[in-house]
Scaffold this active site. Structure first.
Site, short mmCIF file in Angstrom:
data_model
loop_
_atom_site.label_atom_id
_atom_site.label_comp_id
_atom_site.label_asym_id
_atom_site.label_seq_id
_atom_site.Cartn_x
_atom_site.Cartn_y
_atom_site.Cartn_z
N LEU A 21 -28.36 45.32 -22.19
CA LEU A 21 -29.22 44.15 -22.63
C LEU A 21 -28.63 42.94 -22.90
CD1 LEU A 21 -32.06 46.10 -24.55
CD2 LEU A 21 -32.13 45.72 -22.08
N LYS A 77 -12.68 48.40 -24.94
CA LYS A 77 -11.85 47.39 -26.18
C LYS A 77 -10.76 47.55 -26.62
CE LYS A 77 -16.80 47.26 -27.59
NZ LYS A 77 -17.76 47.51 -28.99
N ASN A 98 -13.67 42.84 -28.79
CA ASN A 98 -14.99 42.82 -28.05
C ASN A 98 -15.21 41.39 -27.46
OD1 ASN A 98 -15.86 41.50 -30.49
ND2 ASN A 98 -17.78 42.48 -30.28
N ASP A 113 -17.41 42.93 -33.71
CA ASP A 113 -18.18 44.40 -33.97
C ASP A 113 -18.08 44.45 -35.55
OD1 ASP A 113 -18.79 45.05 -31.57
OD2 ASP A 113 -17.17 46.07 -30.98
N GLY A 137 -16.67 59.16 -34.48
CA GLY A 137 -16.06 58.22 -33.35
C GLY A 137 -14.92 57.13 -33.83
N ALA A 138 -13.92 57.24 -33.33
CA ALA A 138 -12.66 56.19 -33.59
C ALA A 138 -12.29 55.32 -32.45
CB ALA A 138 -11.39 57.07 -34.07
N ALA A 141 -15.46 50.68 -31.17
CA ALA A 141 -16.33 50.49 -31.90
C ALA A 141 -16.13 51.10 -33.19
CB ALA A 141 -17.68 50.94 -31.43
N TYR A 233 -27.93 51.67 -29.29
CA TYR A 233 -29.11 51.03 -29.21
C TYR A 233 -30.04 51.45 -27.95
CZ TYR A 233 -27.39 47.74 -26.01
OH TYR A 233 -26.84 46.99 -24.83
#
Length: 293
Positions: A21, A77, A98, A113, A137-138, A141, A233
């Site tokens: 989006l 990233k 980012n 971020d 999560g590493a 982000a 999201y």
């Protein structure tokens, strides 16, 4: 102004990003600010059959081909870093970028971020206890979220990733920048037991997004004393957040971080202050339309 351009042609570089989006979100804000010569386009490596490892080359080629700035998203990233001329302090610390600003032909990597997550956390969970947090999560982000949590006052940060070396690397980076924060690398299977002694948990992995269904850990490990955040999201209500809400947990959805980082990125790329409240309202409208479709 952060660039020499009055015309803005921005690209979003990632893989499998057809449903993003971000183009609509950025273009709508540009129109609201009266930027007539502004475009925001997808550069989807998956559709172009380009390996993620070639991200740096793609970025240089895009800038040479008339793009004036770039957004970088999953899973590029960290890979993009070696292809840039310079990094901001935050991007260097995190090892992830980012946003790429073009300044007199030089490609400068930034990371919004971390500021995006920090803004979202302070806005939506202002009273949350932040002392002990588990982060799932590493990646690019995840490293930004880890930095934001440490900056917000987390003193015991436990980071889990499917790649143990990646989790350990982020732990090392955060610990060197925030000596007061104790960091611990976890295996994914260790998340559940750690949640029993923590205040909150953040999903910074792609698990739960469109195309990657499920949860990053067994939601049965959640308990009502936890706050739960998800950077995903699409959908806004992930399986993880559904399980958390059913227990009465306070939650933070990924839309809040998306808008906050998008606002910061827009300002970096154009030199013009974005309106995060307007962007947040537009995101809600788009998600409502998607849900009705």
């Amino acid at each position: 102004m952060t660039t020499e351009y009055t015309r803005h042609r921005i690209g979003l570089v990632g893989s499998g990003i057809a449903t993003s989006l971000s183009p609509a979100l950025h273009a709508h804000e540009a129109a609201a600010l009266g930027l007539d010569d502004y475009s925001y386009e997808l550069i989807d490596l998956e559709n172009l059959n380009i390996p993620v490892e070639k991200t740096g080359e793609v970025v240089r080629g895009a800038v040479g081909g008339d793009f004036t700035g770039l957004n970088i998203t999953h899973p590029c990233k960290q890979v993009v870093v070696d292809g840039l001329d310079e990094l901001s302090d935050n991007a260097r610390l995190l090892g992830a970028v980012n946003t790429v600003v073009v300044d007199n032909g030089r490609l400068i990597g930034h990371n919004t971020d971390h500021s995006g997550f920090l803004t979202a956390l302070q806005r939506s969970l202002p009273d949350a206890a932040l002392d002990r947090v588990v982060l799932a999560g590493a990646g690019g982000a995840g490293s930004a979220v880890a930095y934001a949590l440490a900056a917000a006052g987390t003193t015991d940060l436990r980071i889990a990733d499917i790649d143990p070396d990646r989790a350990a690397d982020v732990c090392s980076r955060v610990a060197s920048a925030f000596p007061a924060t104790r960091t611990t690398a976890l295996a994914i299977g260790e998340i559940a037991v750690n949640l029993t002694t923590c205040d909150g948990v953040v999903n910074a992995s792609p698990i739960g997004m469109v195309g990657h269904p499920g949860t990053p850990f067994d939601p049965a490990a959640l308990h009502s004393d936890l706050w739960v955040a998800d950077i995903v999201y699409r959908p806004m209500r992930t399986e993880l957040l559904d399980a958390a809400l059913a227990l009465g947990c306070s939650v933070l959805d990924g839309g809040q971080m998306l808008v906050a980082q998008a606002s910061d990125t827009f300002t970096l790329l154009t030199g013009i202050e974005a309106d995060p409240d307007r962007m947040r309202s537009h995101l809600s409208e788009m998600l409502s339309e998607t849900a009705r479709a």
